[in-house]
Design a protein around this motif. Sequence first.
Motif, PDB file in Angstrom:
ATOM      1  N   ALA A  67       0.831  -1.211   0.000  1.00  0.00           N
ATOM      2  CA  ALA A  67       0.000   0.000   0.000  1.00  0.00           C
ATOM      3  C   ALA A  67       0.865   1.260   0.000  1.00  0.00           C
ATOM      4  CB  ALA A  67      -0.930   0.000   1.205  1.00  0.00           C
ATOM      5  N   VAL A  68       1.924   1.274   0.818  1.00  0.00           N
ATOM      6  CA  VAL A  68       2.812   2.446   0.862  1.00  0.00           C
ATOM      7  C   VAL A  68       3.510   2.631  -0.483  1.00  0.00           C
ATOM      8  CG1 VAL A  68       4.927   3.365   1.904  1.00  0.00           C
ATOM      9  CG2 VAL A  68       3.147   2.367   3.360  1.00  0.00           C
ATOM     10  N   TRP A  69       3.977   1.534  -1.064  1.00  0.00           N
ATOM     11  CA  TRP A  69       4.642   1.604  -2.377  1.00  0.00           C
ATOM     12  C   TRP A  69       3.655   2.119  -3.422  1.00  0.00           C
ATOM     13  CZ3 TRP A  69       8.062  -3.025  -4.455  1.00  0.00           C
ATOM     14  CH2 TRP A  69       8.806  -2.579  -5.568  1.00  0.00           C
ATOM     15  N   ALA A  70       2.425   1.619  -3.372  1.00  0.00           N
ATOM     16  CA  ALA A  70       1.412   2.056  -4.332  1.00  0.00           C
ATOM     17  C   ALA A  70       1.143   3.561  -4.197  1.00  0.00           C
ATOM     18  CB  ALA A  70       0.117   1.273  -4.121  1.00  0.00           C
ATOM     19  N   VAL A  71       1.058   4.050  -2.974  1.00  0.00           N
ATOM     20  CA  VAL A  71       0.836   5.483  -2.753  1.00  0.00           C
ATOM     21  C   VAL A  71       2.000   6.297  -3.315  1.00  0.00           C
ATOM     22  CG1 VAL A  71       0.680   7.273  -0.980  1.00  0.00           C
ATOM     23  CG2 VAL A  71      -0.695   5.196  -0.781  1.00  0.00           C
ATOM     24  N   ALA A  72       3.233   5.803  -3.120  1.00  0.00           N
ATOM     25  CA  ALA A  72       4.408   6.507  -3.649  1.00  0.00           C
ATOM     26  C   ALA A  72       4.353   6.590  -5.172  1.00  0.00           C
ATOM     27  CB  ALA A  72       5.688   5.804  -3.200  1.00  0.00           C
ATOM     28  N   ILE A  73       3.926   5.511  -5.809  1.00  0.00           N
ATOM     29  CA  ILE A  73       3.797   5.507  -7.275  1.00  0.00           C
ATOM     30  C   ILE A  73       2.746   6.527  -7.715  1.00  0.00           C
ATOM     31  CG2 ILE A  73       2.996   4.140  -9.247  1.00  0.00           C
ATOM     32  CD1 ILE A  73       4.292   1.688  -7.851  1.00  0.00           C
ATOM     33  N   ILE A  74       1.613   6.533  -7.023  1.00  0.00           N
ATOM     34  CA  ILE A  74       0.531   7.452  -7.387  1.00  0.00           C
ATOM     35  C   ILE A  74       0.972   8.904  -7.243  1.00  0.00           C
ATOM     36  CG2 ILE A  74      -1.775   8.243  -6.737  1.00  0.00           C
ATOM     37  CD1 ILE A  74      -2.330   5.271  -5.934  1.00  0.00           C
ATOM     38  N   ILE A  75       1.617   9.217  -6.119  1.00  0.00           N
ATOM     39  CA  ILE A  75       2.093  10.590  -5.905  1.00  0.00           C
ATOM     40  C   ILE A  75       3.100  10.982  -6.983  1.00  0.00           C
ATOM     41  CG2 ILE A  75       3.441  12.065  -4.356  1.00  0.00           C
ATOM     42  CD1 ILE A  75       2.131  10.568  -2.015  1.00  0.00           C
ATOM     43  N   SER A  76       3.946  10.039  -7.368  1.00  0.00           N
ATOM     44  CA  SER A  76       4.982  10.344  -8.362  1.00  0.00           C
ATOM     45  C   SER A  76       4.400  10.695  -9.721  1.00  0.00           C
ATOM     46  CB  SER A  76       5.951   9.166  -8.498  1.00  0.00           C
ATOM     47  OG  SER A  76       5.372   8.087  -9.223  1.00  0.00           O
ATOM     48  N   THR A  77       3.198  10.204 -10.035  1.00  0.00           N
ATOM     49  CA  THR A  77       2.581  10.576 -11.313  1.00  0.00           C
ATOM     50  C   THR A  77       2.292  12.071 -11.368  1.00  0.00           C
ATOM     51  OG1 THR A  77       0.279  10.208 -10.621  1.00  0.00           O
ATOM     52  CG2 THR A  77       1.490   8.300 -11.475  1.00  0.00           C
ATOM     53  N   LEU A  78       2.085  12.667 -10.192  1.00  0.00           N
ATOM     54  CA  LEU A  78       1.815  14.102 -10.112  1.00  0.00           C
ATOM     55  C   LEU A  78       3.094  14.918 -10.012  1.00  0.00           C
ATOM     56  CD1 LEU A  78      -1.166  13.897  -7.598  1.00  0.00           C
ATOM     57  CD2 LEU A  78      -1.315  14.262 -10.070  1.00  0.00           C
ATOM     58  N   THR A  79       4.072  14.421  -9.263  1.00  0.00           N
ATOM     59  CA  THR A  79       5.300  15.194  -9.037  1.00  0.00           C
ATOM     60  C   THR A  79       6.293  15.064 -10.184  1.00  0.00           C
ATOM     61  OG1 THR A  79       6.172  13.361  -7.716  1.00  0.00           O
ATOM     62  CG2 THR A  79       5.104  15.158  -6.530  1.00  0.00           C
ATOM     63  N   THR A  80       6.066  14.120 -11.109  1.00  0.00           N
ATOM     64  CA  THR A  80       6.850  14.088 -12.348  1.00  0.00           C
ATOM     65  C   THR A  80       6.148  14.867 -13.459  1.00  0.00           C
ATOM     66  OG1 THR A  80       5.799  11.996 -12.946  1.00  0.00           O
ATOM     67  CG2 THR A  80       7.984  11.862 -11.895  1.00  0.00           C
ATOM     68  N   LYS A  81       4.950  15.349 -13.150  1.00  0.00           N
ATOM     69  CA  LYS A  81       4.125  16.071 -14.126  1.00  0.00           C
ATOM     70  C   LYS A  81       3.749  15.203 -15.322  1.00  0.00           C
ATOM     71  CE  LYS A  81       4.070  19.683 -11.561  1.00  0.00           C
ATOM     72  NZ  LYS A  81       2.829  20.068 -10.850  1.00  0.00           N
TER      73      LYS A  81
END
Length: 202
Positions: free
Chosen positions: A157-171
């Motif tokens: 779950a933590v890894w999945a959240v990190a992936i999701i956040i990265s979709t926004l912070t990589t633009k």
Amino acid sequence: MLGLQQQSPMASPSPDLALALVSFGGYFAASHVPDQPAYVVPETALDQLIPLLPASVFPYLSLYPFLGLNAVYFWPKPAQARRVFWAISLLNGLGSMLFCSVRTTVPRPEPASNRLLAWLWRIDPPYNALPSLHTAYAVVVAEAHWRLRSPWRWLVAVWAVAIIISTLTTKQHRLWDVLAGMLLARMVAKRLFANFSAKHQL
């Protein structure tokens, strides 16, 4: 899906894994359809507040080892593995149909602020924006672990959240893409993981 239900619980998940792998071809092909108009995904107030973080390209690209490790993890339980692989195939199939029907894009800041981010933007055209399949894959896999009460569910779950956040912070994506990816994942999980429970614990 009827075919999936009719398979023996001990049948090898190899054909379903092969289907999942092949289904990625449609996803990548959809981003290279020539001469198709692209509609910009609206920017929200939250998108404006989220900074570009070049280092987040690492969790963004970690989706691929995330999927690979989970394929290995589920493999010894064929009944569950098949459903996870079918979920990935269904996400790719539905996503590809959406991307080919309505091409969406997210404008990228220029120039790229580091080499790895520049490389990502070079090999990954700025299309296939809505829904975010990075988000959908992450949510589906995390939900499989959660429904099965997997001992690894918190880490996943933590890894999945990190992936999701990265979709926004990589633009690579905007908030609407992420929300659409979550909705798509929930629809697929509801259909394919309906009878997952703690009694199937891995």
